[in-house]
Design a protein around this motif. Structure first.
Motif, PDB file in Angstrom:
ATOM      1  N   GLU A 224      38.702  38.071  38.856  1.00 12.97           N
ATOM      2  CA  GLU A 224      37.925  37.317  37.858  1.00 12.97           C
ATOM      3  C   GLU A 224      38.729  37.009  36.593  1.00 12.97           C
ATOM      4  O   GLU A 224      38.206  36.450  35.643  1.00 12.97           O
ATOM      5  N   GLU A 225      40.014  37.368  36.572  1.00 17.52           N
ATOM      6  CA  GLU A 225      40.784  37.277  35.324  1.00 17.52           C
ATOM      7  C   GLU A 225      41.085  35.849  34.877  1.00 17.52           C
ATOM      8  O   GLU A 225      41.234  35.589  33.695  1.00 17.52           O
TER       9      GLU A 225
ATOM     10  N   ASN B 269      37.818  47.731  44.397  1.00 21.36           N
ATOM     11  CA  ASN B 269      37.195  47.442  43.092  1.00 21.36           C
ATOM     12  C   ASN B 269      38.192  46.834  42.114  1.00 21.36           C
ATOM     13  O   ASN B 269      37.849  45.944  41.334  1.00 21.36           O
ATOM     14  N   GLU B 270      39.438  47.308  42.182  1.00 17.82           N
ATOM     15  CA  GLU B 270      40.468  46.756  41.296  1.00 17.82           C
ATOM     16  C   GLU B 270      40.767  45.296  41.660  1.00 17.82           C
ATOM     17  O   GLU B 270      40.925  44.445  40.783  1.00 17.82           O
TER      18      GLU B 270
ATOM     19  N   ARG C   9      38.686  43.207  43.028  1.00 22.97           N
ATOM     20  CA  ARG C   9      37.536  42.402  42.587  1.00 22.97           C
ATOM     21  C   ARG C   9      37.614  42.108  41.081  1.00 22.97           C
ATOM     22  O   ARG C   9      37.342  40.987  40.648  1.00 22.97           O
ATOM     23  N   LYS C  10      37.983  43.115  40.332  1.00 25.48           N
ATOM     24  CA  LYS C  10      38.066  42.943  38.875  1.00 25.48           C
ATOM     25  C   LYS C  10      39.167  41.940  38.515  1.00 25.48           C
ATOM     26  O   LYS C  10      38.969  41.023  37.717  1.00 25.48           O
ATOM     27  N   LYS C  11      40.331  42.106  39.142  1.00 25.52           N
ATOM     28  CA  LYS C  11      41.462  41.213  38.840  1.00 25.52           C
ATOM     29  C   LYS C  11      41.180  39.779  39.295  1.00 25.52           C
ATOM     30  O   LYS C  11      41.706  38.828  38.715  1.00 25.52           O
TER      31      LYS C  11
END
Length: 384
Positions: A197-198, A190-191, A193-195
């Motif tokens: 999109e940065e 999950n981390e 995936r979040k990163k």
């Protein structure tokens, strides 16, 4: 209130790498109600030092290169002084614990073989635990291998990063470790995936094969570059983006210039956030000659990028061939054929992409933290 178990992790420095990321993850997730954790960092250097959890007790021993003088002469003096200090305390571990560490611990941990001798030399009456992530079959230096696998026997408990890492020692050297277990590294999908999109990443030439790893000869990037050139010469337009730094950088830059692939074999160096570079690629390729249980494989699956990987170390414990990834041998011909297959047959990478969405459930991080906690608790109870 029960007394917390005092745990000491020792590590050299925090440059971007797999072991360092595993360490930070463990430090973040081990239960604070059970453990009072201290992290002894020999050199206060590396991109990841700022990510050490703030509630961990940190003992930094020597100044990192980032904090040294920009003056070449002064910097040289600082480095010589640092090396002499390290040498002195390595030869006098009792003084290190008396003057620098200054605490008692129930458990001491070597997260990598570089710390084996330091932990074994500790004067404390602690339980000593080693983590081992290395495939010994790829090290030509037999003296070094035997030193490491014999040192492992001296620990109270050994945690192996994959089944293959432990099995290969038995197969090659007929050495077993009854006081050991296999615990995989946690993968923070999950981390990732979040990163991812940065920020946007745009590549000039698609399709793009991304790759990530330290630039070391056994990571096989020199071979990957030869394959890249061969595919280009055969008319298969594509590019390769390699994220990672290391001592092979100069050799690879020279090779890229000689092969005239500097614009399509992109050496992106270490990136604090590598995930947008992977997310915006079409495929991922891991050409290593040896691995243990690389976090990257699970993260790339989580980013839904089809993977071609060499069938080495613990990787077949992560990838089901031709289902959620594509496994090849680590020779040039096999990697070439796998990459050519992805470039000519879209059905296979598309199938892998669809399947990887469903298979990431197999990476259960909470079970990993629970297993590590159980090892620490059982060792502490044995100490009593």
């Amino acid at each position: 209130m029960h007394q917390k178990i005092k745990v000491l992790f020792r590590h050299r420095s925090m440059e971007m790498g797999g072991v360092e990321r595993v360490l930070i993850d463990l430090l973040e997730n081990l239960p604070r109600d059970l453990f009072d954790i201290t992290f002894f960092l020999t050199l206060n250097q590396g991109e990841l030092r700022s990510e050490i959890p703030k509630d961990i007790n940190i003992i930094t021993f020597q100044k990192g290169k980032e904090d040294m003088s920009n003056n070449k002469l002064v910097r040289t003096v600082q480095l010589v002084k640092r090396n002499l200090t390290l040498l002195f305390y390595r030869k006098n571990p009792k003084l290190l614990y008396k003057n620098i560490i200054k605490k008692d611990f129930d458990i001491e941990i070597a997260p990598t073989y570089a710390e084996f001798e330091n932990i074994l030399a500790s004067p404390l009456k602690s339980k000593k635990i080693a983590w081992f992530h290395t495939d010994v079959s790829y090290d030509p230096n037999q003296k070094r291998v035997l030193n490491r696998i014999n040192n492992l026997k001296k620990f109270d408990w050994v945690i192996f990063g994959s089944k293959q890492t432990r099995d290969i020692i038995k197969d090659l050297y007929n050495i077993e470790y009854p006081k050991s277990c296999v615990i995989y590294n946690a993968i923070k999908i999950n981390e990732a995936r979040k990163k991812a999109e940065e920020f946007p990443v745009n590549y000039d030439v698609h399709p793009v094969f991304s790759s990530m790893g330290r630039l070391h000869s056994r990571k096989n990037y020199h071979t990957l570059m030869n394959i890249h050139k061969k595919l280009l010469d055969e008319g298969f337009s594509h590019s390769i983006a390699v994220i990672g730094g290391g001592n092979e950088m100069d050799n690879l830059k020279k090779q890229a210039k000689e092969l005239n692939v500097e614009k399509t074999f992109l050496l992106l160096d270490t990136q604090t956030n590598p995930y947008p570079y992977i997310k915006n690629s079409d495929y991922f390729v891991l050409p290593s000659e040896s691995e243990s249980y690389p976090l990257t494989i699970g993260e790339v699956m989580g980013l839904n990028i089809p993977i071609i990987s060499t069938n080495v170390g613990g990787i077949p414990e992560m990838i089901d061939h031709n289902i959620d990834g594509y496994l090849v041998n680590s020779d040039e011909k096999s990697i070439y054929e796998g990459m050519k297959l992805f470039l000519t047959n879209s059905e296979i990478p598309n199938k892998i992409k669809n399947n990887s969405e469903k298979t990431i459930d197999k990476f259960d991080n909470q079970k990993i933290y629970d297993d590590v906690t159980e090892v620490f608790l059982s060792q502490y109870q044995n100490k009593q």
